[in-house]
Design a protein around this motif. Sequence first.
Motif, PDB file in Angstrom:
ATOM      1  N   GLY A  41     -45.255  50.146  50.063  1.00 33.47           N
ATOM      2  CA  GLY A  41     -45.009  48.959  49.253  1.00 33.47           C
ATOM      3  C   GLY A  41     -45.645  49.029  47.876  1.00 33.47           C
ATOM      4  N   PRO A  42     -46.956  49.248  47.772  1.00 27.51           N
ATOM      5  CA  PRO A  42     -47.571  49.346  46.439  1.00 27.51           C
ATOM      6  C   PRO A  42     -47.018  50.474  45.584  1.00 27.51           C
ATOM      7  CG  PRO A  42     -49.248  48.976  48.113  1.00 27.51           C
ATOM      8  CD  PRO A  42     -47.973  49.236  48.842  1.00 27.51           C
ATOM      9  N   VAL A  43     -46.704  51.625  46.205  1.00 22.32           N
ATOM     10  CA  VAL A  43     -46.154  52.747  45.435  1.00 22.32           C
ATOM     11  C   VAL A  43     -44.786  52.388  44.855  1.00 22.32           C
ATOM     12  CG1 VAL A  43     -45.284  55.110  45.601  1.00 22.32           C
ATOM     13  CG2 VAL A  43     -47.457  54.510  46.667  1.00 22.32           C
ATOM     14  N   VAL A  44     -43.940  51.769  45.662  1.00 19.51           N
ATOM     15  CA  VAL A  44     -42.617  51.371  45.174  1.00 19.51           C
ATOM     16  C   VAL A  44     -42.741  50.303  44.097  1.00 19.51           C
ATOM     17  CG1 VAL A  44     -40.423  50.312  45.820  1.00 19.51           C
ATOM     18  CG2 VAL A  44     -41.470  52.000  47.321  1.00 19.51           C
ATOM     19  N   LEU A  45     -43.681  49.370  44.254  1.00 22.57           N
ATOM     20  CA  LEU A  45     -43.898  48.349  43.228  1.00 22.57           C
ATOM     21  C   LEU A  45     -44.299  48.999  41.908  1.00 22.57           C
ATOM     22  CD1 LEU A  45     -44.182  45.418  42.307  1.00 22.57           C
ATOM     23  CD2 LEU A  45     -46.512  45.430  43.227  1.00 22.57           C
ATOM     24  N   ALA A  46     -45.219  49.967  41.964  1.00 19.32           N
ATOM     25  CA  ALA A  46     -45.617  50.671  40.743  1.00 19.32           C
ATOM     26  C   ALA A  46     -44.440  51.408  40.124  1.00 19.32           C
ATOM     27  CB  ALA A  46     -46.750  51.645  41.055  1.00 19.32           C
ATOM     28  N   LEU A  47     -43.597  52.023  40.958  1.00 17.43           N
ATOM     29  CA  LEU A  47     -42.421  52.737  40.452  1.00 17.43           C
ATOM     30  C   LEU A  47     -41.458  51.782  39.752  1.00 17.43           C
ATOM     31  CD1 LEU A  47     -40.558  55.217  40.245  1.00 17.43           C
ATOM     32  CD2 LEU A  47     -39.715  54.643  42.547  1.00 17.43           C
ATOM     33  N   MET A  48     -41.177  50.633  40.362  1.00 20.62           N
ATOM     34  CA  MET A  48     -40.236  49.683  39.778  1.00 20.62           C
ATOM     35  C   MET A  48     -40.754  49.137  38.448  1.00 20.62           C
ATOM     36  SD  MET A  48     -37.892  49.981  41.869  1.00 20.62           S
ATOM     37  CE  MET A  48     -37.695  50.635  43.522  1.00 20.62           C
ATOM     38  N   LEU A  49     -42.035  48.833  38.380  1.00 18.79           N
ATOM     39  CA  LEU A  49     -42.598  48.320  37.129  1.00 18.79           C
ATOM     40  C   LEU A  49     -42.596  49.394  36.046  1.00 18.79           C
ATOM     41  CD1 LEU A  49     -45.606  46.220  38.478  1.00 18.79           C
ATOM     42  CD2 LEU A  49     -43.421  45.376  37.604  1.00 18.79           C
ATOM     43  N   THR A  50     -42.866  50.644  36.428  1.00 21.62           N
ATOM     44  CA  THR A  50     -42.822  51.731  35.452  1.00 21.62           C
ATOM     45  C   THR A  50     -41.418  51.923  34.916  1.00 21.62           C
ATOM     46  OG1 THR A  50     -44.647  52.837  36.605  1.00 21.62           O
ATOM     47  CG2 THR A  50     -43.364  54.162  35.066  1.00 21.62           C
ATOM     48  N   ILE A  51     -40.414  51.847  35.800  1.00 24.37           N
ATOM     49  CA  ILE A  51     -39.023  51.954  35.360  1.00 24.37           C
ATOM     50  C   ILE A  51     -38.678  50.826  34.397  1.00 24.37           C
ATOM     51  CG2 ILE A  51     -36.631  51.745  36.145  1.00 24.37           C
ATOM     52  CD1 ILE A  51     -37.430  53.257  38.657  1.00 24.37           C
ATOM     53  N   ALA A  52     -39.159  49.622  34.692  1.00 21.48           N
ATOM     54  CA  ALA A  52     -38.845  48.478  33.838  1.00 21.48           C
ATOM     55  C   ALA A  52     -39.460  48.612  32.452  1.00 21.48           C
ATOM     56  CB  ALA A  52     -39.316  47.185  34.508  1.00 21.48           C
ATOM     57  N   VAL A 161     -51.881  50.123  43.470  1.00 21.00           N
ATOM     58  CA  VAL A 161     -50.785  49.956  42.512  1.00 21.00           C
ATOM     59  C   VAL A 161     -51.223  50.377  41.112  1.00 21.00           C
ATOM     60  CG1 VAL A 161     -49.277  48.269  41.397  1.00 21.00           C
ATOM     61  CG2 VAL A 161     -49.677  48.133  43.843  1.00 21.00           C
ATOM     62  N   LEU A 162     -52.396  49.934  40.701  1.00 23.14           N
ATOM     63  CA  LEU A 162     -52.883  50.262  39.365  1.00 23.14           C
ATOM     64  C   LEU A 162     -53.124  51.768  39.216  1.00 23.14           C
ATOM     65  CD1 LEU A 162     -55.439  47.343  38.838  1.00 23.14           C
ATOM     66  CD2 LEU A 162     -53.105  47.517  37.961  1.00 23.14           C
ATOM     67  N   THR A 163     -53.613  52.413  40.261  1.00 25.90           N
ATOM     68  CA  THR A 163     -53.878  53.850  40.190  1.00 25.90           C
ATOM     69  C   THR A 163     -52.582  54.642  40.124  1.00 25.90           C
ATOM     70  OG1 THR A 163     -55.904  53.540  41.479  1.00 25.90           O
ATOM     71  CG2 THR A 163     -55.038  55.771  41.311  1.00 25.90           C
ATOM     72  N   VAL A 164     -51.627  54.289  40.990  1.00 27.25           N
ATOM     73  CA  VAL A 164     -50.340  54.995  40.978  1.00 27.25           C
ATOM     74  C   VAL A 164     -49.624  54.771  39.653  1.00 27.25           C
ATOM     75  CG1 VAL A 164     -48.067  55.130  42.065  1.00 27.25           C
ATOM     76  CG2 VAL A 164     -50.106  54.917  43.486  1.00 27.25           C
ATOM     77  N   ALA A 165     -49.701  53.555  39.120  1.00 34.64           N
ATOM     78  CA  ALA A 165     -49.061  53.266  37.833  1.00 34.64           C
ATOM     79  C   ALA A 165     -49.656  54.104  36.715  1.00 34.64           C
ATOM     80  CB  ALA A 165     -49.203  51.777  37.509  1.00 34.64           C
ATOM     81  N   LEU A 166     -50.966  54.402  36.794  1.00 37.23           N
ATOM     82  CA  LEU A 166     -51.606  55.242  35.787  1.00 37.23           C
ATOM     83  C   LEU A 166     -50.957  56.619  35.726  1.00 37.23           C
ATOM     84  CD1 LEU A 166     -53.891  56.023  33.806  1.00 37.23           C
ATOM     85  CD2 LEU A 166     -55.319  56.506  35.818  1.00 37.23           C
ATOM     86  N   MET A 168     -48.001  57.501  37.021  1.00 38.11           N
ATOM     87  CA  MET A 168     -46.572  57.387  36.711  1.00 38.11           C
ATOM     88  C   MET A 168     -46.349  57.197  35.217  1.00 38.11           C
ATOM     89  SD  MET A 168     -44.880  55.155  39.787  1.00 38.11           S
ATOM     90  CE  MET A 168     -44.710  55.839  41.439  1.00 38.11           C
ATOM     91  N   ALA A 169     -47.233  56.443  34.571  1.00 36.91           N
ATOM     92  CA  ALA A 169     -47.091  56.237  33.130  1.00 36.91           C
ATOM     93  C   ALA A 169     -47.244  57.555  32.375  1.00 36.91           C
ATOM     94  CB  ALA A 169     -48.129  55.226  32.649  1.00 36.91           C
ATOM     95  N   MET A 170     -48.165  58.407  32.809  1.00 36.34           N
ATOM     96  CA  MET A 170     -48.335  59.706  32.157  1.00 36.34           C
ATOM     97  C   MET A 170     -47.139  60.615  32.408  1.00 36.34           C
ATOM     98  SD  MET A 170     -52.409  60.522  32.606  1.00 36.34           S
ATOM     99  CE  MET A 170     -52.366  60.484  34.400  1.00 36.34           C
ATOM    100  N   ASP A 171     -46.599  60.583  33.629  1.00 33.29           N
ATOM    101  CA  ASP A 171     -45.456  61.430  33.947  1.00 33.29           C
ATOM    102  C   ASP A 171     -44.170  60.932  33.305  1.00 33.29           C
ATOM    103  OD1 ASP A 171     -47.000  63.114  35.479  1.00 33.29           O
ATOM    104  OD2 ASP A 171     -46.598  62.052  37.360  1.00 33.29           O
ATOM    105  N   ALA A 172     -44.093  59.621  33.037  1.00 31.84           N
ATOM    106  CA  ALA A 172     -42.845  59.049  32.530  1.00 31.84           C
ATOM    107  C   ALA A 172     -42.491  59.563  31.145  1.00 31.84           C
ATOM    108  CB  ALA A 172     -42.949  57.523  32.494  1.00 31.84           C
ATOM    109  N   ILE A 173     -43.478  59.963  30.349  1.00 38.20           N
ATOM    110  CA  ILE A 173     -43.205  60.403  28.988  1.00 38.20           C
ATOM    111  C   ILE A 173     -42.356  61.667  28.967  1.00 38.20           C
ATOM    112  CG2 ILE A 173     -44.265  61.198  26.845  1.00 38.20           C
ATOM    113  CD1 ILE A 173     -44.490  58.193  27.447  1.00 38.20           C
TER     114      ILE A 173
END
Length: 364
Positions: A41-52, A161-166, A168-173
């Motif tokens: 759940g938290p991983v998918v939430l981080a993924l969806m917010l990163t996509i947004a 969520v905050l850690t995974v988002a960190l 994902m944000a670096m990989d998203a670039i």
Amino acid sequence: MDSPSEAGQPSVLPRGVVVLISLACIVVAVAGLRSIAGLVGPVVLALMLTIAVHPLGRWLRKRGCPAWLAALAILLGVYGIIIFLFVSVIFSIAQLATLMPQYADKFDGIVDDVRSFLSDRGIDESSIHDMLANVDAGKLISTAGSLLSGLMSATSGLILVLTVALFMAMDAIGFGDRIAILDRIRPNVSKALGEFAAGTRTYLVVSTVFGLIVAVLDAGALWALGIPLPFLWGLLSFITNYIPNIGFVIGVIPPALLALLDGGAGKMLLVILVYSVINMVIQTGIQPKFIGDAVGLSTTLTFLSLVVWAWILGPLGAILAVPLTILVKCLLIDIDPTTRWMNYLIADSVDKKPAPDPEGTAPA
């Protein structure tokens, strides 16, 4: 006559066997997801917010900003959304827990009125006691306190969520460059992933916009009616807007009950009427027209996805039901040219056609 294997052709299992094997794999996958729901759940939430938020980083990169600045912008955007919602919910529920003791006597009075009404209709006293034994103001107040403590104890999931988002944000670039390479060697996969990201982003953006509209209108109506904590109920309307089909029902229950305690049955019915008009017009009449084509899911499948994902992942699964279903659709249907015909069966409209086959491998 030679069999297919003797003739040099690969043997093919009967279609029924393939279906049974597929269903067995789905059952195993669902059981596995349910066993690690606290992680998924938290991983998918981080993924969806990163996509947004990802378009913000892409916009900065196009204007010459360094990669680290774009990644920081994505990260701050995701963190800002998460922290704002978490703090708002905690603050609002703390206000509710403080307010509820003021209505304890009124709540007990309503319970006594219900008991008298049932007794006057000839219902046995023991049956009435069984029905209302667990209904009292003390348990209602303790429920609000338990909800607050439960949210406070959810900080471990928030940290995840905050850690995974960190990361994902670096990989998203650099993800755009990878997709460009993938588009040359596996155009079907690239197209499916692109449609997943675009559909998810459209769903989240449109749901957020309409959720804000509904929240403002609901909160304003409750404020005008004199219902306590209109900001909390507006925030609840905003969050439940992400829950398809039944989000409105969940959002109206707490303010309707509070209206009953504050002003009686007439005020409760007025709150329900106002909510029904606002939410039915926006959530049922207008919002689906904006996201139907982008999501490509029928109303029935959307409701079933809500039930399934809520059962697998809990409340977070209900909120992420549509994006999760879009992801499954991408991985199981859109990514394979031979299965894209299924889009005709699951789409909201017959105008939603299966994506064309860029590799030319789809069967005739």
